[in-house]
Design a protein around this motif. Sequence first.
Motif, short mmCIF file in Angstrom:
data_model
loop_
_atom_site.label_atom_id
_atom_site.label_comp_id
_atom_site.label_asym_id
_atom_site.label_seq_id
_atom_site.Cartn_x
_atom_site.Cartn_y
_atom_site.Cartn_z
N PRO A 160 -3.10 -3.87 -4.98
CA PRO A 160 -2.65 -2.72 -4.19
C PRO A 160 -2.75 -1.40 -4.93
CG PRO A 160 -1.12 -4.55 -3.97
CD PRO A 160 -2.08 -4.92 -5.05
N ASP A 161 -2.49 -1.40 -6.24
CA ASP A 161 -2.49 -0.15 -6.99
C ASP A 161 -3.89 0.47 -7.08
OD1 ASP A 161 0.25 -0.07 -7.56
OD2 ASP A 161 0.01 -1.49 -9.20
N LYS A 162 -4.91 -0.34 -6.86
CA LYS A 162 -6.29 0.18 -6.93
C LYS A 162 -6.96 0.20 -5.57
CE LYS A 162 -7.07 -1.54 -11.64
NZ LYS A 162 -7.90 -2.46 -12.47
N ASP A 163 -6.56 -0.73 -4.69
CA ASP A 163 -7.31 -0.92 -3.45
C ASP A 163 -6.64 -0.33 -2.22
OD1 ASP A 163 -9.26 -2.40 -4.80
OD2 ASP A 163 -8.06 -4.23 -4.69
N PHE A 164 -5.53 0.39 -2.39
CA PHE A 164 -4.89 0.97 -1.22
C PHE A 164 -5.71 2.11 -0.64
CE2 PHE A 164 -3.50 3.95 -4.42
CZ PHE A 164 -3.34 5.16 -3.75
N LEU A 165 -6.66 2.63 -1.41
CA LEU A 165 -7.49 3.76 -0.97
C LEU A 165 -8.92 3.26 -0.77
CD1 LEU A 165 -7.20 6.88 -0.60
CD2 LEU A 165 -8.16 7.09 -2.91
N PRO A 166 -9.60 3.70 0.30
CA PRO A 166 -11.01 3.31 0.47
C PRO A 166 -11.83 3.68 -0.76
CG PRO A 166 -10.19 4.40 2.43
CD PRO A 166 -9.13 4.55 1.40
N PRO A 167 -12.64 2.78 -1.29
CA PRO A 167 -13.36 3.06 -2.53
C PRO A 167 -14.30 4.24 -2.42
CG PRO A 167 -14.17 1.04 -1.48
CD PRO A 167 -12.92 1.42 -0.78
N ASP B 54 0.83 -1.21 0.00
CA ASP B 54 0.00 0.00 0.00
C ASP B 54 0.86 1.25 0.00
OD1 ASP B 54 -2.24 -1.52 -0.06
OD2 ASP B 54 -2.80 -1.24 2.04
N ASN B 55 1.98 1.20 0.72
CA ASN B 55 2.89 2.34 0.73
C ASN B 55 3.47 2.57 -0.67
OD1 ASN B 55 4.68 4.35 2.16
ND2 ASN B 55 6.24 2.96 1.39
N LEU B 56 3.80 1.48 -1.35
CA LEU B 56 4.31 1.61 -2.71
C LEU B 56 3.24 2.18 -3.64
CD1 LEU B 56 6.38 1.12 -4.97
CD2 LEU B 56 5.55 -1.25 -5.09
N ALA B 57 2.01 1.69 -3.49
CA ALA B 57 0.93 2.18 -4.35
C ALA B 57 0.70 3.67 -4.18
CB ALA B 57 -0.36 1.40 -4.06
N SER B 58 0.68 4.13 -2.92
CA SER B 58 0.48 5.56 -2.69
C SER B 58 1.69 6.37 -3.16
CB SER B 58 0.22 5.82 -1.20
OG SER B 58 1.35 5.46 -0.41
N THR B 59 2.87 5.79 -3.05
CA THR B 59 4.07 6.48 -3.52
C THR B 59 4.07 6.60 -5.04
OG1 THR B 59 5.31 5.63 -1.61
CG2 THR B 59 6.60 6.48 -3.45
N LYS B 60 3.59 5.56 -5.70
CA LYS B 60 3.48 5.64 -7.16
C LYS B 60 2.42 6.66 -7.58
CE LYS B 60 2.83 1.26 -7.93
NZ LYS B 60 2.60 0.00 -8.67
N ALA B 61 1.31 6.69 -6.84
CA ALA B 61 0.29 7.70 -7.13
C ALA B 61 0.84 9.10 -6.92
CB ALA B 61 -0.94 7.46 -6.26
N GLU B 62 1.65 9.26 -5.88
CA GLU B 62 2.27 10.56 -5.62
C GLU B 62 3.24 10.93 -6.75
OE1 GLU B 62 4.54 12.84 -1.93
OE2 GLU B 62 4.57 10.65 -2.05
N GLU B 63 4.00 9.95 -7.20
CA GLU B 63 4.92 10.21 -8.31
C GLU B 63 4.16 10.62 -9.56
OE1 GLU B 63 8.39 7.89 -10.93
OE2 GLU B 63 7.27 6.84 -9.35
N ALA B 64 3.03 9.92 -9.82
CA ALA B 64 2.22 10.27 -10.98
C ALA B 64 1.66 11.69 -10.86
CB ALA B 64 1.09 9.26 -11.14
N ALA B 65 1.27 12.05 -9.64
CA ALA B 65 0.73 13.40 -9.43
C ALA B 65 1.78 14.46 -9.70
CB ALA B 65 0.19 13.51 -8.00
N PHE B 66 2.98 14.24 -9.19
CA PHE B 66 4.05 15.21 -9.41
C PHE B 66 4.51 15.24 -10.87
CE2 PHE B 66 5.03 14.79 -4.70
CZ PHE B 66 4.50 16.03 -4.39
N LYS B 67 4.43 14.08 -11.52
CA LYS B 67 4.80 14.06 -12.95
C LYS B 67 3.80 14.89 -13.74
CE LYS B 67 6.96 12.63 -16.65
NZ LYS B 67 6.16 13.34 -17.68
N ARG B 68 2.54 14.74 -13.40
CA ARG B 68 1.52 15.53 -14.10
C ARG B 68 1.69 17.01 -13.77
NH1 ARG B 68 -2.98 14.27 -16.83
NH2 ARG B 68 -4.69 15.80 -16.87
N GLN B 69 2.03 17.32 -12.53
CA GLN B 69 2.26 18.71 -12.15
C GLN B 69 3.45 19.28 -12.91
OE1 GLN B 69 0.20 20.34 -9.56
NE2 GLN B 69 1.01 21.94 -10.88
N LEU B 70 4.48 18.46 -13.09
CA LEU B 70 5.65 18.90 -13.86
C LEU B 70 5.26 19.18 -15.30
CD1 LEU B 70 8.69 19.36 -14.25
CD2 LEU B 70 8.94 16.86 -14.51
N ASP B 71 4.45 18.29 -15.90
CA ASP B 71 4.02 18.50 -17.28
C ASP B 71 3.20 19.80 -17.39
OD1 ASP B 71 5.25 16.14 -17.94
OD2 ASP B 71 3.40 14.94 -17.85
#
Length: 479
Positions: A456-463, A152-169
């Motif tokens: 984990p990539d989809k279910d780490f966050l409450p639906p 779950d920590n990895l999933a949220s970290t990947k989501a955070e990375e995606a967010a910052f990548k989009r912010q960079l774009d």
Amino acid sequence: MLRKLSLALAVSCASNGMAWAAEAPLSTLTDLVSVYQEAVDNNADLAAARAQYGAQKEVVPQARAGLLPNLSAGADLNNTRTELDQPAMTATRSSTVYQATLSQPIFRADRWFQLQAAKSVNEQASLQLSATEQNLILQSAEAYFNVLRSQDNLASTKAEEAAFKRQLDQSNERFDVGLSDKTDVLQSQASYDTARANRIIAQRQVEDAFEALITLTNRQYNSIQGVVHTLPILPPAPNDAKAWVDTAAKQNLNLLASNYAVDAAEDTLRQRKAGHAPTLDAIAQYRKGDNDGLGFTNPSPTGQRYGGDAEQRTIGLQLSIPIYSGGLTSSQVRESYSQLTQTEQQREALRRQVVENTRNLHRAVNTDVEQVQARRQSIISNQSAVDATEIGYQVGTRNIVDVLDAQRQLYTSVRDYNNARYDYILDNLRLKQAAGTLSPEDLQALSRYLKPDYNPDKDFLPPDLAQAAAQQLRSRPAQ
């Protein structure tokens, strides 16, 4: 114009574009009970503990043997050559004697107390093995949920990375059309690089967690079932620390084992004191051989020995009264006194530790209940903060650093929420272990809240939170 990035969108980006492993088929997902069963069958520490108990329980028959009859048999084969000077003569005599001896202790106080001490040691060893088996339940749960925590920590970290990548774009797009300066791009780039480094570390932590699970069970795992977010988060029942402490005082396995350790030390002291007591044994002996070997003489005036076979039977009592042994017995008594005091103090220290642990874990579970609820709400609050900060950034009242900090806080709150959930589960199990009530049925109960197709990539966050974030994204017009 700047497009807002909601939590749901970041999760979607992370799960679709940055998945660290392909989604495993349903049949490959291992559940908690299966992991525990594999640990029971293959754990080296448990196997060693069972072997140790198998050795320790032999002290009882060994001690009992000192109170049971002892039968021995043997034979003497001798060849004796005698030479005399006056008168000069040489004589050679051969003898063969067979004998059997039966000894039955009648009064052996030291051996009786030794047997009682051995029985206490056996009970202590049995409880220590049970404590090891019970601890394996907790070890299995800890290894299992540490994998889920790291995933779950990895999933949220990947989501955070995606967010910052989009912010960079988006920062690059705004810079290209002259809506922002180079500083925004550099700030976004720095945040993205940090998130990427954190994702690499999180990936390693997942692999380390799986490795610990493999070490525990000696089995390879690709993926495991995750915990649904509908797991009830409830206070301990009963929600009374004193009741838990009272239960621990009666059922904690290590504490019960320490009671038998004190009993064994007391019986050992009695055994040492009995070293001053007399001993009484019944002896029966049978000997058969030639007369020379038995030492009989011919009932003649000359006392001449004669050859031939003879039998000898002896039945009697053997009394031994110890008088002085160089101070050995007294020294052993003093040694046993000190060892008894040591064992009693160790038991008291353990009792205090058990009470402390039980109370602390009771408080921890109650704190975890509040933490889960608070962390869950903090995700929504931080999502709202991200939205508000992005709006402020668009109208010029906030800068890019504010936006990046808000997003960072959002994903931190997600990780804190998941950590609180797993802390709640494990603290519950630790509390039951401290109280001595932990059993495999507790893992069975948890298994009802495992999701067979957990990703984990989809279910780490409450639906419901993800849906709320998506609804929030749809309800606001793009800027």
